[in-house]
Every structure is written in structure tokens, then in C-alpha cells.
Scaffold this motif. Sequence first.
Motif, PDB file in Angstrom:
ATOM      1  N   THR A   1       0.826  -1.213   0.000  1.00 46.71           N
ATOM      2  CA  THR A   1       0.000   0.000   0.000  1.00 46.71           C
ATOM      3  C   THR A   1       0.851   1.249   0.000  1.00 46.71           C
ATOM      4  O   THR A   1       0.590   2.209  -0.747  1.00 46.71           O
ATOM      5  CB  THR A   1      -0.921   0.007   1.240  1.00 46.71           C
TER       6      THR A   1
ATOM      7  N   GLU B   1       2.635   2.495  -3.191  1.00 46.41           N
ATOM      8  CA  GLU B   1       1.818   3.191  -4.180  1.00 46.41           C
ATOM      9  C   GLU B   1       1.772   4.699  -3.941  1.00 46.41           C
ATOM     10  O   GLU B   1       1.273   5.444  -4.781  1.00 46.41           O
ATOM     11  CB  GLU B   1       0.395   2.631  -4.156  1.00 46.41           C
TER      12      GLU B   1
ATOM     13  N   GLU C   1      -4.842   2.034   9.009  1.00 52.30           N
ATOM     14  CA  GLU C   1      -3.904   2.116   7.891  1.00 52.30           C
ATOM     15  C   GLU C   1      -4.005   3.470   7.183  1.00 52.30           C
ATOM     16  O   GLU C   1      -2.991   3.990   6.699  1.00 52.30           O
ATOM     17  CB  GLU C   1      -4.130   0.972   6.910  1.00 52.30           C
TER      18      GLU C   1
ATOM     19  N   LYS D   1      -0.935   6.242   6.573  1.00 55.38           N
ATOM     20  CA  LYS D   1      -0.629   6.897   5.300  1.00 55.38           C
ATOM     21  C   LYS D   1      -0.569   8.407   5.457  1.00 55.38           C
ATOM     22  O   LYS D   1       0.322   9.066   4.902  1.00 55.38           O
ATOM     23  CB  LYS D   1      -1.677   6.515   4.247  1.00 55.38           C
TER      24      LYS D   1
END
Length: 217
Positions: free
Chosen positions: A46, A49, A194, A198
Amino acid sequence: MNFQDLFNFLTQLQQNNTKEWMDSNRKWYKSLRGDFVLWLDGLDITMAELHDDYYPTPGKKGINRINNNLMFHPHKPIYKDHFGAGLDKAPNSADFYIEVGVKQCLLAGGFWRPDPKTLRSIREGIDYNGEELLKIIEKPSFKKVFGGLYKDEKLTNAPKGFANDHPHIQLLRNKTFAVEHQMEMSEVLRDDFEEKIKVVYLEMLPFRRYLNNATTV
């Protein structure tokens, strides 16, 4: 990843911080560690990206040992009170650190008391363009997430080779160049954990890039 189960394990471990207890609960520990590694693997994908320069870091490479280093810290308990791991972990660079524990949960990054060569490079980067670092750490959103640089010991005077009246003397006197974002257990247990990672990662990224540019030979 069942973080509630992880917290339960860590709580019991701290109440029974012995090799005998760990040996009796080794299966539980290995199951949790395996799940944590798999969770890190997914998070690594993740995070990759988010930008092109991300350094892939599989969970097995990023995860830290749960044993304390008793050779250098003989008075610490045998086992840590947390699971920790570094991601975006290029060699000799400022990594991104995740810690999930019973006493604290945090997201952090930068260089904590780096070796003399790395510290000298960071200071030379500040000498060359300290304005850029100030712009990063004084950004309102950065202050909201991190508060400022990690508070650690500082030199009393200017480091060797720098003047006491240097315009960025307060930065140059630092021995540690890192930041951290503290979290509650409840935040780790939320479905959007999550997403929180980020957001913090992206807010920290310019700071880490500054440090990595300064330490790249």
C-alpha cells in the motif's frame, strides 16, 4: 491483523516477563508475529503506491526482535512491551518506524542519535540550506501531527566547525533529527488505522527526504 489479541499478549507478557512464560506461550507469540509480518507485507504494498521512490521492505526484513539487547542494557526486561518495524527502509537512510505496544503506540522517522559521519552530513545540509528544513518543520500541518522535532539532548555550544552565531544554531545543536506521532490503543484498533498511517507517512515524507538528501554522498 487482530491487534486486540496482540495487546492481550503484550499485556500478559509484561506481567510475566520471563523466558519460561514465553516458552509456554511460544505458539501464541509465533502466530501473532506471523500475522504482524503479513500485515506489514500488505502495508508495504500500500505504501509503495504513495510515491515512486519508496523502498520496498518486506515484513520479515522490517520487523524488530522482541528481545531486548541485555548486553548493552542489562537492567531492561528480557522482552519488549511492543512490536516494532521499519518500512521504506533503504540502507543508511531515515526510515519510517511503526510501534504498537501496551505503553505506547507511535509512528516515527528520521535519525535517532546517528553516527558522527551521518550527523556531520545533516549539519552540513543545514548549513547549506537550513531554510528548507525550517520551512518543513514549521508548516502548520507538520506541527499539528508531530509538534516539532523529537526532544533529545543537545550540544551546549555550536558543533565543531560551526559558529555560535550561526543563523540555524538551534538546529545544528541537535544530536537527534527525528519526529514521532503518538497514538492511543483505540486508534490502532480502528478500521481506519492504515489510513492514519498513510496520512502521517506523507506528512513526514518531506522531512525524511531532506535528511536523506543531506546524507547521500
